[in-house]
Design a protein around this motif. Structure first.
Motif, PDB file in Angstrom:
ATOM      1  N   GLU A 381      48.288  40.007  43.357  1.00 45.31           N
ATOM      2  CA  GLU A 381      47.905  39.274  44.562  1.00 45.31           C
ATOM      3  C   GLU A 381      46.416  39.342  44.905  1.00 45.31           C
ATOM      4  N   PHE A 382      45.709  40.361  44.423  1.00 50.90           N
ATOM      5  CA  PHE A 382      44.351  40.565  44.907  1.00 50.90           C
ATOM      6  C   PHE A 382      43.281  40.618  43.809  1.00 50.90           C
ATOM      7  N   ALA A 383      43.589  41.243  42.675  1.00 45.20           N
ATOM      8  CA  ALA A 383      42.569  41.446  41.640  1.00 45.20           C
ATOM      9  C   ALA A 383      42.203  40.118  40.981  1.00 45.20           C
ATOM     10  N   SER A 384      40.904  39.809  40.986  1.00 45.90           N
ATOM     11  CA  SER A 384      40.487  38.529  40.419  1.00 45.90           C
ATOM     12  C   SER A 384      38.986  38.545  40.172  1.00 45.90           C
ATOM     13  N   ALA A 385      38.565  37.835  39.127  1.00 41.05           N
ATOM     14  CA  ALA A 385      37.139  37.685  38.827  1.00 41.05           C
ATOM     15  C   ALA A 385      36.886  36.249  38.389  1.00 41.05           C
ATOM     16  N   GLU A 386      37.212  35.313  39.257  1.00 43.06           N
ATOM     17  CA  GLU A 386      37.103  33.898  38.921  1.00 43.06           C
ATOM     18  C   GLU A 386      35.666  33.541  38.539  1.00 43.06           C
ATOM     19  N   GLY A 387      35.520  32.910  37.389  1.00 43.74           N
ATOM     20  CA  GLY A 387      34.208  32.513  36.917  1.00 43.74           C
ATOM     21  C   GLY A 387      33.500  33.563  36.077  1.00 43.74           C
TER      22      GLY A 387
END
Length: 456
Positions: A381-387
């Motif tokens: 739900e939270f961990a992300s590194a878009e781009g």
């Protein structure tokens, strides 16, 4: 590496509630404590230095859940000498936040309470609530002595620019193939005469010594907590590290170069291509987020001798001193801080911080709680590194390897064993003694310490 080790220790201390890891009475005191009593009254805590957004969210959650408890926190860093002094004086707080490596030592000395009855009273199954290897970190004499929190799994963070320039692929960084690993490190290393100007692969050979011994099938202690530093597998691990450093200019040269790198600032090794790859705990991914546009990261797990992904557990915990005045509230509070609801509150707080602080570049590296259930929903739900695919690869690698961890083992002489191991590693890597002799001497000293504290 000395400068970096000190800095890493400072970070580890700060991680104790954050999100960036003699006396008597132990078992008897626990047996007399009604951990199922309604938590109320004043609760004193110590070791809560540098509480950040993650820590504050969890503290707020626990305060709301335990309305009858007034919490008074000493927000100074934990200090082992101070802990012993407080124990002798009888002026102990109710709960203390400490690194898990201290737990078996204090358990053997009778300075903290076993918490099996605490977990039972609150219907917590430690082997389900935490990763088994995290629970094992604080298990001694078949009892758990702390409430674990956080888990900092190390992996290899790679520098794609350096690897491409040197013709090295991620497959070459396979610790189960020592020859290939050494060749890759040598290919990425750049020498200016006899001086290093780029380190190919920094294994953190001294500070991560326990990890390397385990990766080679060895280990620092047996099931009883007795030191096993002179095992054949351990010798093989040290010989590998010797060869790895020699291929890059020698340990002294690499150590000096790495120690001079500003790993927390603009001079970090990834933005400036000063390293090709290095072993780092998960917190370092956060350190690099402000430099997301300047680095080309990747990540691969360490592997054991069979080629399987591998890491070693480590992190912090809450203990209840044997002299605690309000142990039932301490038990309820420590457990409440490690519930899924507490971690959700922490994850939401970190998501807000990520959005508000521009220098994070929208990268949320997640939280590594020590609990598989909480880790999973935070990842989803939270961990992300878009781009930023390199950061996403790092996030995924840390999460993937978390379940593959191994406890370094619990020992009442754990601190002494670690100290003797680090001394032996330094001696062997500097060429002052052979790996066999260095580990044999360390084993003798560690066993003496173990016999002294265990009565063996």
């Amino acid at each position: 590496m000395r400068a970096r080790t000190g800095a890493a220790c400072a970070i580890a201390a700060a991680l104790l509630l954050t999100g960036c890891g003699g006396g008597g009475g132990g078992p008897e005191a626990s047996a007399e404590t009604d951990f199922g009593a309604v938590p109320e009254g004043t609760l004193s805590g110590w070791g809560f230095e540098n509480t950040d957004d993650v820590g504050r969210a969890r503290l707020d959650h626990a305060a709301a859940a335990l309305e009858g408890v007034t919490v008074e926190l000493d927000q100074t860093a934990f200090d082992a000498q101070k802990f012993t002094t407080l124990a002798v004086s009888g002026d102990m707080p109710d709960v203390v936040q400490i690194d898990r490596q201290f737990v078996p030592t204090y358990a053997a000395q009778g300075l903290i309470m076993p918490l099996d009855a605490c977990f039972a009273a609150h219907e917590v199954d430690p082997q389900q609530h935490w990763y088994p290897h995290v629970a094992d970190d604080v298990t001694w004499n078949d009892q758990m002595w702390a409430v674990p929190q956080f888990y900092q799994p190390p992996v290899i963070l790679t520098n794609a620019r350096v690897m491409e320039e040197a013709g090295v692929s991620a497959d070459d960084l396979d610790t189960s193939d020592p020859e290939a690993m050494i060749a890759a490190a040598e290919a990425m290393t750049v020498m200016d005469g006899s001086s290093v100007s780029r380190v190919g692969f920094d294994p953190q050979g001294v500070s991560k010594a326990q990890q390397w011994l385990l990766a080679f099938g060895g280990g620092v202690v047996d099931e009883e907590g007795a030191p096993t530093l002179d095992r054949e597998e351990n010798v093989a691990a040290v010989e590998f590290l010797q060869q790895l450093y020699e291929a890059q200019g020698g340990f002294a040269e690499v150590d000096g170069f790495i120690s001079a790198i500003d790993i927390f600032g603009d001079g970090n090794g990834y933005a400036n291509d000063l390293v090709g790859a290095a072993v780092f705990d998960q917190w370092y991914l956060n350190v690099l987020t402000p430099y997301a546009d300047d680095v080309e990261l990747g990540a691969v797990p360490l592997r054991d001798s069979e080629g399987e992904p591998f890491t070693a557990s480590g992190g912090s915990s809450f203990v209840i001193p044997a002299g605690a005045q309000n142990p039932s509230a301490a038990c309820a509070w420590a457990i409440e801080l490690t519930t899924a609801d507490a971690w959700r509150a922490a994850a939401e707080a970190r998501a807000e911080t990520t959005e508000a602080e521009a220098d994070r570049n929208g990268i949320n590296t997640g939280l590594f709680t020590g609990s598989p259930e909480s880790d999973q929903f935070i990842r989803d739900e939270f961990a992300s590194a878009e781009g930023y695919p390199g950061f996403q690869e790092g996030i995924d690698t840390y999460y993937d390897v978390a379940a593959e961890g191994t406890s370094v083992g619990a020992s009442p002489a754990g601190q002494q064993v670690q100290g003797e191991l680090e001394n032996a590693m330094t001696s062997a890597l500097l060429g002052e003694a052979s790996p066999e002799d260095a580990l044999a001497q360390a084993q003798q000293a560690a066993m003496s310490a173990y016999n002294q504290v265990s009565g063996g």
